[in-house]
Design a protein around this motif. Structure first.
Motif: not given
Length: 123
Positions: A70-77, A62-68
């Motif tokens: 970070x990629x979502x943050x990069x996409x949204x930004x 139930x926890x999103x790994x940090x690398x994943x």
């Protein structure tokens, strides 16, 4: 669990993330998410239930790994994603204003003439 991303917490479960991601395009998604981009693209082009299943597989325990994350943050930004969000935010923000404009009661004739006699405008 799913994921909620961006300014208005777009998510796959509600069907709000998919149109934003699709508008960015597969190339933009893959560029921002080198490890998970192909899977994210597939999740956003699948039916909601299938998309959620894909996203949930990213979350062991139930926890999103940090690398994943970070990629979502990069996409949204990314610039392209920020433009897509901005365009959609304007539409979402306009909805309550339009509803309020339709709802507001019109002033009575007496109130209109009274307001006009003082040289001010209510509506």
């Amino acid at each position: 669990m799913g994921v909620s991303c961006g300014a208005l917490q777009w998510n796959i479960g509600q069907g709000s993330l998919q149109p934003v991601v699709v508008a960015v395009g597969e190339r933009g998604v893959r560029a921002a998410m080198p490890q998970r981009g192909a899977v994210m693209w597939r999740a956003c082009n699948a039916p909601v239930v299938a998309g959620l299943k894909i996203i949930r597989a990213w979350q062991p325990g139930g926890k999103l790994p940090a690398p994943t994350r970070a990629e979502l943050v990069a996409l949204m930004g990314s610039d392209t994603m920020r433009r897509q969000q901005h365009d959609r935010i304007a539409v979402v923000a306009a909805r309550p204003l339009i509803a309020a404009t339709r709802w507001r009661p019109r002033p009575s004739a007496a109130r209109r003439s009274s307001a006009c006699s003082y040289g001010s405008s209510i509506w």
